[in-house]
Design a protein around this motif. Structure first.
Motif, mmCIF file in Angstrom:
data_model
loop_
_atom_site.group_PDB
_atom_site.id
_atom_site.type_symbol
_atom_site.label_atom_id
_atom_site.label_comp_id
_atom_site.label_asym_id
_atom_site.label_seq_id
_atom_site.Cartn_x
_atom_site.Cartn_y
_atom_site.Cartn_z
ATOM 1 N N ASP A 135 -23.295 28.687 -42.449
ATOM 2 C CA ASP A 135 -22.264 27.756 -42.916
ATOM 3 C C ASP A 135 -22.682 27.085 -44.208
ATOM 4 O O ASP A 135 -21.892 26.916 -45.131
ATOM 5 C CB ASP A 135 -22.019 26.671 -41.856
ATOM 6 N N PHE A 136 -23.958 26.704 -44.262
ATOM 7 C CA PHE A 136 -24.442 26.003 -45.454
ATOM 8 C C PHE A 136 -24.353 26.912 -46.683
ATOM 9 O O PHE A 136 -23.856 26.506 -47.735
ATOM 10 C CB PHE A 136 -25.885 25.547 -45.243
ATOM 11 N N LEU A 137 -24.792 28.167 -46.525
ATOM 12 C CA LEU A 137 -24.846 29.055 -47.682
ATOM 13 C C LEU A 137 -23.441 29.435 -48.162
ATOM 14 O O LEU A 137 -23.240 29.674 -49.356
ATOM 15 C CB LEU A 137 -25.668 30.302 -47.355
ATOM 16 N N SER A 138 -22.447 29.462 -47.232
ATOM 17 C CA SER A 138 -21.095 29.795 -47.683
ATOM 18 C C SER A 138 -20.458 28.612 -48.417
ATOM 19 O O SER A 138 -19.560 28.777 -49.213
ATOM 20 C CB SER A 138 -20.227 30.242 -46.503
ATOM 21 N N HIS A 139 -20.915 27.412 -48.101
ATOM 22 C CA HIS A 139 -20.390 26.250 -48.814
ATOM 23 C C HIS A 139 -21.483 25.178 -48.895
ATOM 24 O O HIS A 139 -21.537 24.259 -48.092
ATOM 25 C CB HIS A 139 -19.157 25.677 -48.088
ATOM 26 N N PRO A 140 -22.396 25.326 -49.842
ATOM 27 C CA PRO A 140 -23.544 24.405 -49.899
ATOM 28 C C PRO A 140 -23.125 22.984 -50.263
ATOM 29 O O PRO A 140 -22.306 22.793 -51.157
ATOM 30 C CB PRO A 140 -24.428 24.999 -50.996
ATOM 31 N N PHE A 141 -23.697 22.024 -49.534
ATOM 32 C CA PHE A 141 -23.530 20.620 -49.895
ATOM 33 C C PHE A 141 -24.662 20.203 -50.819
ATOM 34 O O PHE A 141 -25.766 20.766 -50.748
ATOM 35 C CB PHE A 141 -23.585 19.745 -48.645
ATOM 36 N N ALA A 142 -24.376 19.214 -51.662
ATOM 37 C CA ALA A 142 -25.429 18.664 -52.512
ATOM 38 C C ALA A 142 -25.407 17.153 -52.341
ATOM 39 O O ALA A 142 -24.382 16.587 -51.946
ATOM 40 C CB ALA A 142 -25.167 19.042 -53.966
ATOM 41 N N PRO A 143 -26.492 16.476 -52.606
ATOM 42 C CA PRO A 143 -26.508 15.021 -52.498
ATOM 43 C C PRO A 143 -25.399 14.421 -53.346
ATOM 44 O O PRO A 143 -25.165 14.865 -54.470
ATOM 45 C CB PRO A 143 -27.892 14.636 -53.031
ATOM 46 N N GLY A 144 -24.703 13.429 -52.791
ATOM 47 C CA GLY A 144 -23.607 12.788 -53.509
ATOM 48 C C GLY A 144 -22.250 13.340 -53.113
ATOM 49 O O GLY A 144 -21.225 12.698 -53.357
ATOM 50 N N ASP A 145 -22.205 14.535 -52.472
ATOM 51 C CA ASP A 145 -20.927 15.117 -52.041
ATOM 52 C C ASP A 145 -20.308 14.296 -50.917
ATOM 53 O O ASP A 145 -21.005 13.599 -50.184
ATOM 54 C CB ASP A 145 -21.136 16.548 -51.514
ATOM 55 N N SER A 146 -19.002 14.416 -50.782
ATOM 56 C CA SER A 146 -18.316 13.811 -49.641
ATOM 57 C C SER A 146 -18.149 14.861 -48.560
ATOM 58 O O SER A 146 -18.044 16.052 -48.856
ATOM 59 C CB SER A 146 -16.944 13.298 -50.057
ATOM 60 N N ALA A 147 -18.109 14.395 -47.309
ATOM 61 C CA ALA A 147 -17.958 15.342 -46.219
ATOM 62 C C ALA A 147 -17.290 14.652 -45.044
ATOM 63 O O ALA A 147 -17.238 13.419 -44.973
ATOM 64 C CB ALA A 147 -19.324 15.893 -45.803
ATOM 65 N N TYR A 148 -16.755 15.455 -44.126
ATOM 66 C CA TYR A 148 -16.153 14.922 -42.910
ATOM 67 C C TYR A 148 -16.981 15.354 -41.720
ATOM 68 O O TYR A 148 -17.429 16.498 -41.652
ATOM 69 C CB TYR A 148 -14.706 15.401 -42.789
ATOM 70 N N LEU A 149 -17.207 14.429 -40.781
ATOM 71 C CA LEU A 149 -18.043 14.714 -39.609
ATOM 72 C C LEU A 149 -17.210 14.586 -38.346
ATOM 73 O O LEU A 149 -16.314 13.741 -38.265
ATOM 74 C CB LEU A 149 -19.199 13.714 -39.524
ATOM 75 N N GLY A 150 -17.525 15.416 -37.369
ATOM 76 C CA GLY A 150 -16.824 15.296 -36.098
ATOM 77 C C GLY A 150 -17.620 15.938 -34.978
ATOM 78 O O GLY A 150 -18.572 16.697 -35.234
ATOM 79 N N TRP A 151 -17.280 15.554 -33.720
ATOM 80 C CA TRP A 151 -17.979 16.119 -32.564
ATOM 81 C C TRP A 151 -17.126 15.975 -31.318
ATOM 82 O O TRP A 151 -16.161 15.204 -31.297
ATOM 83 C CB TRP A 151 -19.331 15.437 -32.357
ATOM 84 N N GLN A 152 -17.438 16.721 -30.299
ATOM 85 C CA GLN A 152 -16.806 16.566 -28.997
ATOM 86 C C GLN A 152 -17.288 15.245 -28.424
ATOM 87 O O GLN A 152 -18.496 14.998 -28.428
ATOM 88 C CB GLN A 152 -17.272 17.692 -28.066
ATOM 89 N N ASN A 153 -16.395 14.423 -27.913
ATOM 90 C CA ASN A 153 -16.898 13.099 -27.529
ATOM 91 C C ASN A 153 -17.761 13.126 -26.270
ATOM 92 O O ASN A 153 -18.483 12.187 -25.983
ATOM 93 C CB ASN A 153 -15.809 12.029 -27.531
ATOM 94 N N ASP A 154 -17.747 14.240 -25.508
ATOM 95 C CA ASP A 154 -18.698 14.292 -24.375
ATOM 96 C C ASP A 154 -20.131 14.570 -24.849
ATOM 97 O O ASP A 154 -21.061 14.614 -24.042
ATOM 98 C CB ASP A 154 -18.251 15.324 -23.327
#
Lengths: 276, 354
Positions: free
Chosen positions: B329-348
């Motif tokens: 996932d990282f290599l298909s769309h690398p993040f760099a410091p300063g980028d914005s991102a959205y986080l999520g998870w299953q609440n269990d």
């Protein structure tokens, strides 16, 4: 960087010269005596050499007018061995005792160090007087033996302290864990591990006793040990026999050291062989 | 309980004023592999040494096979301790080191040497029977030490940080070896370590210790998926620890962030709450997605760690989350410091901490 290594620092030459001078000072007299002991039969106590011979070595083993070389050597060696055995045994036991604090341990330690600090001649005098007061005749195997121990025991004790300070206690814990009793732990683990140091203490004890002069002076009684005999001969004997004596005793000391080193070497070789 | 079971009941160790071990209770089933895990000074080694009998318990009872051994010396317990630095006797070769306990119990030379050879065989050290400890590497010494511990057929083997002196490659190999030998012999192994990796790889049961008490006892899976306290979660790593205020299902670790808690953690009253969240269970994307946090995260740091990437993300002012993203996932769309991102998870995935 290579340059720095090639060039000596400014102090190198004078300090090297000084060190060479020191070596000459250290070994020059011994070498001179060794050379003079091969003086020809007609030679004297000083250079030049008047021929080369073993004459004075033969003389040494013939009855002398003054000086009983054979007897005093034997006494010194026997005394040395007795002192050596006692020093090794008591240093080991004391070293073991001092691994834990016991009541009065500090006082006892300082008390035993006192005899290192006191001038040897005073101790010798004191022991001599004590024997006299008690109505005992001082001899080399009683009063002199005790006087030598006042010298060798504190040294042996200090060495064993150092040895046990570095001793890894987990060896003992491991032995105990495998079911060894306290005696078996000592017999099979502690003793073999401190044995090399104990041999060192023994040799040290022997040499300290073998050449001890001051502490024997007032305590040896009728018969002289070797250092006393040599001292007596320096004042009476006027032939190179004295030098032959010096050479023989020096060789004796050296051969002891070489024997010890050779034994260690053999032991190491034996170990290396069992592995490959 | 089967052979080789160990039980500690209210065991404490006091040194002068300080308590090194505080009234711990622990049951270790016979034939299992148990790791005592914790930072240095947590009391795990002291506990081990009390089981071995090299340290007296100040309070409490130690049972081996339901027999009270609290006051017995090491040799009457049926345990064998493997020391941290192996404590092989330097003046004896491998064979005599292994045969030592037989020698002192009076077994004939022939028999003890043949039994010692069998033990060396078990740890693949038969070729080094004549070698002295100083001639062997750390790994070889350790195998010999293990053989020495095993020769008396103890019911419990106690290992004090056995792998800590080895280099990483050797450590992994010896770890496999320890497990193999434990399974072959079926005896109880109690192993002290500060490495969670080691504990997870070896244990049937992990005991996490801190400040002289037990934080959690569980299987490796239990410890990792349901850490009980914030200490456990932070010590084993790979977890975010999130603290904040909770009312009903709403949990806010930051003014700007609201997280929905699972129904099981519902509480009507306003209260403080701490939860853990595994770093590898957080989904990260550059676009909002279903179930993502409303608040936007800012990437602070990017660490490439081979099979995964560690992304440190700041959400709001106070919430900092570590995210492990897989490398594909990282290599298909690398993040760099300063980028914005959205986080999520299953609440269990939110695990409550005490």
């Amino acid at each position: 960087m290579a340059r720095i290594n090639q060039r000596h620092k400014p102090g190198f030459v004078p300090l090297t010269l000084f060190f060479i001078l020191f070596l000459i000072f250290l070994y020059g007299p011994t070498a001179t005596i060794a050379i003079l002991s091969f003086q020809g039969p007609d030679g004297g106590l000083t250079f030049p050499m008047n021929g080369i011979s073993l004459h004075w070595f033969r003389q040494l083993f013939e009855p002398q007018q003054v000086g009983d070389f054979g007897g005093s050597l034997l006494r010194s060696v026997m005394l040395g061995f007795a002192v050596m055995i006692c020093t090794a045994a008591f240093s080991l036991l004391a070293g073991l005792a001092y691994r834990r604090k016991f009541k009065g341990s500090d006082a006892l330690f300082y008390l035993s160090l006192v005899s290192l600090i006191l001038p040897s001649i005073l101790i010798s005098l004191g022991i001599g007087i004590m024997f006299d007061r008690l109505g005992l005749a001082p001899t080399w195997y009683t009063s002199a033996f005790g006087a030598h121990l006042t010298w060798t025991l504190p040294f042996g004790l200090l060495i064993m302290f150092a040895v046990f300070n570095r001793f890894n206690r987990s060896y003992e814990a491991a032995a105990m864990d495998m079911g060894a009793t306290a005696w078996q732990t000592f017999r099979f683990v502690v003793f073999p591990l401190v044995l090399p140091s104990l041999i060192g203490v023994s040799l040290f004890g022997f040499t300290l006793s073998y050449d001890e002069f001051a502490r024997t002076l007032m305590t040896s009684g009728t018969f002289n040990t070797l250092p006393l005999e040599i001292y007596g001969m320096t004042t009476n004997v006027t032939t190179p026999v004295l030098y032959a004596l010096g050479t023989v005793t020096t060789l004796f000391s050296f051969s002891l050291i070489f024997c010890a080193m050779f034994a260690v070497h053999l032991l190491k070789k034996h170990r290396a062989k069992t592995v490959n | 309980m089967s052979k080789g079971s160990v039980e500690l009941i209210g065991v404490s160790k006091r040194y002068d004023e300080s308590l090194a071990v505080k009234e711990i209770n622990l049951k270790i089933p016979g034939g299992s592999y148990c790791c005592l895990l914790g930072p240095s000074g947590c009391g795990k080694s002291t506990t081990l040494r009390m089981i071995a009998g090299h340290e007296a318990a100040s309070d409490g009872d130690i049972l081996l096979n339901n027999r009270n051994v609290t006051d017995l010396p090491p040799r009457e317990r049926g345990t064998a301790l493997m020391f941290q630095n192996y404590a092989l006797f330097p003046h004896l070769n491998s064979l005599d080191n292994v045969a030592f306990s037989l020698k002192i119990s009076g077994v004939s030379k022939e028999e003890r040497h043949s039994r010692a050879r069998k033990m060396l065989d078990l740890v693949n050290m038969e070729r080094f029977a004549e070698a002295f400890p100083e001639q062997m590497s750390g790994g070889q010494q350790q195998r010999v030490a293990l053989a020495r511990a095993l020769i008396n057929e103890p019911e419990v083997i106690l290992l004090d940080e056995p792998l800590s002196a080895l280099d990483p490659f050797l450590r992994a190999r010896m770890r496999t070896e320890l497990k193999r030998i434990q399974q072959k012999l079926g005896i109880t192994f109690i192993h002290v370590t500060h490495s969670q990796e080691e504990a997870f790889a070896l244990s049937d049961q992990v005991v996490v210790m801190n400040h002289g008490h037990i934080e959690q006892v569980d299987t490796p899976v239990g410890i990792f998926t349901r850490p009980r306290t914030a200490f456990v979660a932070s010590f084993i790593g790979g977890h975010n620890i999130i603290s904040g205020k909770q009312q009903n299902n709403q949990f806010s670790p930051d003014k700007a962030v609201t997280i929905e808690l699972p129904q099981s953690l519902h509480s009507d009253a306003l209260q403080e709450r701490t939860v853990s969240l595994r770093c590898d269970r957080i989904r990260i994307a550059s676009q909002p997605f279903e179930g993502a946090l409303k608040a936007v995260a800012r990437i602070e740091e990017v660490e490439y760690l081979g099979s995964y990437i560690h992304l440190k993300c700041q959400v709001g002012e106070q919430l900092c989350l570590s995210v492990y993203q897989n490398d594909a996932d990282f290599l298909s769309h690398p993040f760099a410091p300063g980028d914005s991102a959205y986080l999520g998870w299953q609440n269990d995935q939110l695990n409550p901490l005490q």
